[in-house]
Motif scaffolding. Structure first.
Motif, PDB file in Angstrom:
ATOM      1  N   SER A   1       0.852  -1.263   0.158  1.00  0.00           N
ATOM      2  CA  SER A   1      -0.022   0.036  -0.031  1.00  0.00           C
ATOM      3  C   SER A   1       0.847   1.252   0.075  1.00  0.00           C
ATOM      4  N   LEU A   2       1.758   1.125  -0.748  1.00  0.00           N
ATOM      5  CA  LEU A   2       2.564   2.307  -0.913  1.00  0.00           C
ATOM      6  C   LEU A   2       2.214   3.817  -1.493  1.00  0.00           C
ATOM      7  N   LYS A   3       2.612   4.798  -0.569  1.00  0.00           N
ATOM      8  CA  LYS A   3       2.132   6.114  -0.820  1.00  0.00           C
ATOM      9  C   LYS A   3       3.221   7.017  -1.446  1.00  0.00           C
ATOM     10  N   SER A   4       3.154   8.085  -2.003  1.00  0.00           N
ATOM     11  CA  SER A   4       3.713   8.865  -2.574  1.00  0.00           C
ATOM     12  C   SER A   4       4.793   9.606  -1.611  1.00  0.00           C
ATOM     13  N   GLU A   5       4.373   9.571  -0.192  1.00  0.00           N
ATOM     14  CA  GLU A   5       4.886  10.048   1.018  1.00  0.00           C
ATOM     15  C   GLU A   5       6.262   9.160   1.336  1.00  0.00           C
ATOM     16  N   ASP A   6       6.052   7.904   0.909  1.00  0.00           N
ATOM     17  CA  ASP A   6       6.854   6.767   1.070  1.00  0.00           C
ATOM     18  C   ASP A   6       8.181   6.878   0.377  1.00  0.00           C
ATOM     19  N   THR A   7       8.287   7.755  -0.833  1.00  0.00           N
ATOM     20  CA  THR A   7       9.374   8.178  -1.559  1.00  0.00           C
ATOM     21  C   THR A   7      10.545   8.555  -0.723  1.00  0.00           C
ATOM     22  N   ALA A   8      11.822   7.833  -1.116  1.00  0.00           N
ATOM     23  CA  ALA A   8      12.896   8.350  -0.177  1.00  0.00           C
ATOM     24  C   ALA A   8      14.006   7.247  -0.733  1.00  0.00           C
ATOM     25  N   VAL A   9      15.347   7.508  -0.054  1.00  0.00           N
ATOM     26  CA  VAL A   9      16.196   6.457  -0.342  1.00  0.00           C
ATOM     27  C   VAL A   9      16.396   5.659   1.118  1.00  0.00           C
ATOM     28  N   TYR A  10      16.145   4.528   0.852  1.00  0.00           N
ATOM     29  CA  TYR A  10      16.129   3.383   2.132  1.00  0.00           C
ATOM     30  C   TYR A  10      17.465   3.045   2.578  1.00  0.00           C
ATOM     31  N   TYR A  11      17.738   2.977   3.575  1.00  0.00           N
ATOM     32  CA  TYR A  11      19.091   2.424   4.022  1.00  0.00           C
ATOM     33  C   TYR A  11      18.882   1.319   5.134  1.00  0.00           C
ATOM     34  N   CYS A  12      19.741   0.223   5.162  1.00  0.00           N
ATOM     35  CA  CYS A  12      19.803  -0.584   6.347  1.00  0.00           C
ATOM     36  C   CYS A  12      20.932  -0.246   7.017  1.00  0.00           C
ATOM     37  N   ALA A  13      20.822  -0.602   8.088  1.00  0.00           N
ATOM     38  CA  ALA A  13      22.092  -0.142   9.428  1.00  0.00           C
ATOM     39  C   ALA A  13      22.139  -1.400  10.327  1.00  0.00           C
ATOM     40  N   ALA A  14      23.178  -1.430  10.998  1.00  0.00           N
ATOM     41  CA  ALA A  14      23.323  -2.567  12.022  1.00  0.00           C
ATOM     42  C   ALA A  14      23.523  -2.077  13.336  1.00  0.00           C
ATOM     43  N   ASP A  15      23.016  -2.302  14.260  1.00  0.00           N
ATOM     44  CA  ASP A  15      23.211  -2.132  15.639  1.00  0.00           C
ATOM     45  C   ASP A  15      23.469  -3.238  16.799  1.00  0.00           C
ATOM     46  N   PRO A  16      24.762  -3.380  16.983  1.00  0.00           N
ATOM     47  CA  PRO A  16      25.350  -4.497  17.839  1.00  0.00           C
ATOM     48  C   PRO A  16      24.727  -4.821  19.357  1.00  0.00           C
ATOM     49  N   ASP A  17      24.131  -3.392  19.725  1.00  0.00           N
ATOM     50  CA  ASP A  17      23.922  -3.613  21.092  1.00  0.00           C
ATOM     51  C   ASP A  17      22.370  -3.508  21.428  1.00  0.00           C
ATOM     52  N   SER A  18      21.509  -3.232  20.309  1.00  0.00           N
ATOM     53  CA  SER A  18      19.816  -3.018  20.474  1.00  0.00           C
ATOM     54  C   SER A  18      19.608  -1.920  21.195  1.00  0.00           C
ATOM     55  N   ASP A  19      20.479  -0.792  21.028  1.00  0.00           N
ATOM     56  CA  ASP A  19      20.356   0.561  22.012  1.00  0.00           C
ATOM     57  C   ASP A  19      20.409   1.724  20.872  1.00  0.00           C
ATOM     58  N   TRP A  20      19.932   1.440  19.661  1.00  0.00           N
ATOM     59  CA  TRP A  20      19.642   2.451  18.618  1.00  0.00           C
ATOM     60  C   TRP A  20      21.041   3.203  18.395  1.00  0.00           C
ATOM     61  N   THR A  21      22.096   2.477  18.534  1.00  0.00           N
ATOM     62  CA  THR A  21      23.474   2.882  17.993  1.00  0.00           C
ATOM     63  C   THR A  21      23.697   2.133  16.851  1.00  0.00           C
ATOM     64  N   TYR A  22      23.625   2.723  15.757  1.00  0.00           N
ATOM     65  CA  TYR A  22      23.964   2.159  14.266  1.00  0.00           C
ATOM     66  C   TYR A  22      25.317   2.475  13.800  1.00  0.00           C
ATOM     67  N   ASP A  23      26.233   1.638  13.881  1.00  0.00           N
ATOM     68  CA  ASP A  23      27.456   1.993  13.535  1.00  0.00           C
ATOM     69  C   ASP A  23      27.719   1.723  12.006  1.00  0.00           C
ATOM     70  N   ASP A  24      27.001   0.899  11.346  1.00  0.00           N
ATOM     71  CA  ASP A  24      27.232   0.590   9.943  1.00  0.00           C
ATOM     72  C   ASP A  24      26.157   0.828   9.273  1.00  0.00           C
ATOM     73  N   TRP A  25      26.296   1.339   7.956  1.00  0.00           N
ATOM     74  CA  TRP A  25      25.398   1.709   7.287  1.00  0.00           C
ATOM     75  C   TRP A  25      25.505   1.138   5.686  1.00  0.00           C
ATOM     76  N   GLY A  26      24.390   0.768   5.125  1.00  0.00           N
ATOM     77  CA  GLY A  26      24.337   0.319   3.439  1.00  0.00           C
ATOM     78  C   GLY A  26      24.678   1.541   2.787  1.00  0.00           C
ATOM     79  N   GLN A  27      24.654   1.330   1.409  1.00  0.00           N
ATOM     80  CA  GLN A  27      24.628   2.370   0.523  1.00  0.00           C
ATOM     81  C   GLN A  27      23.415   3.244   0.077  1.00  0.00           C
ATOM     82  N   GLY A  28      22.139   2.355   0.438  1.00  0.00           N
ATOM     83  CA  GLY A  28      21.075   2.907   0.173  1.00  0.00           C
ATOM     84  C   GLY A  28      20.400   2.492  -1.197  1.00  0.00           C
ATOM     85  N   THR A  29      19.210   2.420  -1.454  1.00  0.00           N
ATOM     86  CA  THR A  29      18.389   2.166  -2.437  1.00  0.00           C
ATOM     87  C   THR A  29      17.038   3.035  -2.594  1.00  0.00           C
TER      88      THR A  29
END
Length: 119
Positions: A85-113
């Protein structure tokens, strides 16, 4: 070295669906929380969803609840974001990131899609 590679972005009409993939390497996948973030032009980056590979807990931003589903395939070291159910407001670059401690500290990021939803 942690590497995250996103794929699956593209152009879709409003109401359509896409599935994003985030393939991770160089980490102990089962120990990490993997998050999806997005950034639209002129806007700040925002958290979309995340999943803990330790206990399976998930988070969704209010704007995507009921439309997006995050899942993890530990055998493939890959996290997916099913977007419906995608909407126009979902338009963006989407990145994934990795958090080793599950505390919202994302140290590593992908290049985006890029995800573009046409109305």
């Amino acid at each position: 070295e942690v590497q995250l590679v996103e794929s699956g972005g593209g152009l879709v009409q409003a109401g359509g669906s896409l599935t994003l993939s985030c393939a991770a390497s160089g980490l102990i996948f089962d120990d990490y929380t993997i998050g999806w973030f997005r950034q639209a032009p002129g806007k700040e980056r925002e958290a979309v969803s995340c999943i803990s590979n330790k206990d399976g807990r998930t988070y969704y931003a209010d704007s995507v609840k009921g439309r997006f589903t995050i899942s993890s395939d530990n055998a493939k070291n890959t996290v997916y974001l099913q977007m419906n159910s995608l909407k126009s407001e979902d338009t963006a670059v989407y990145y994934c990131a990795a958090d080793p401690d599950s505390d919202w500290t994302y140290d590593d990021w992908g290049q985006g899609t890029q995800v573009t939803v046409s109305s």
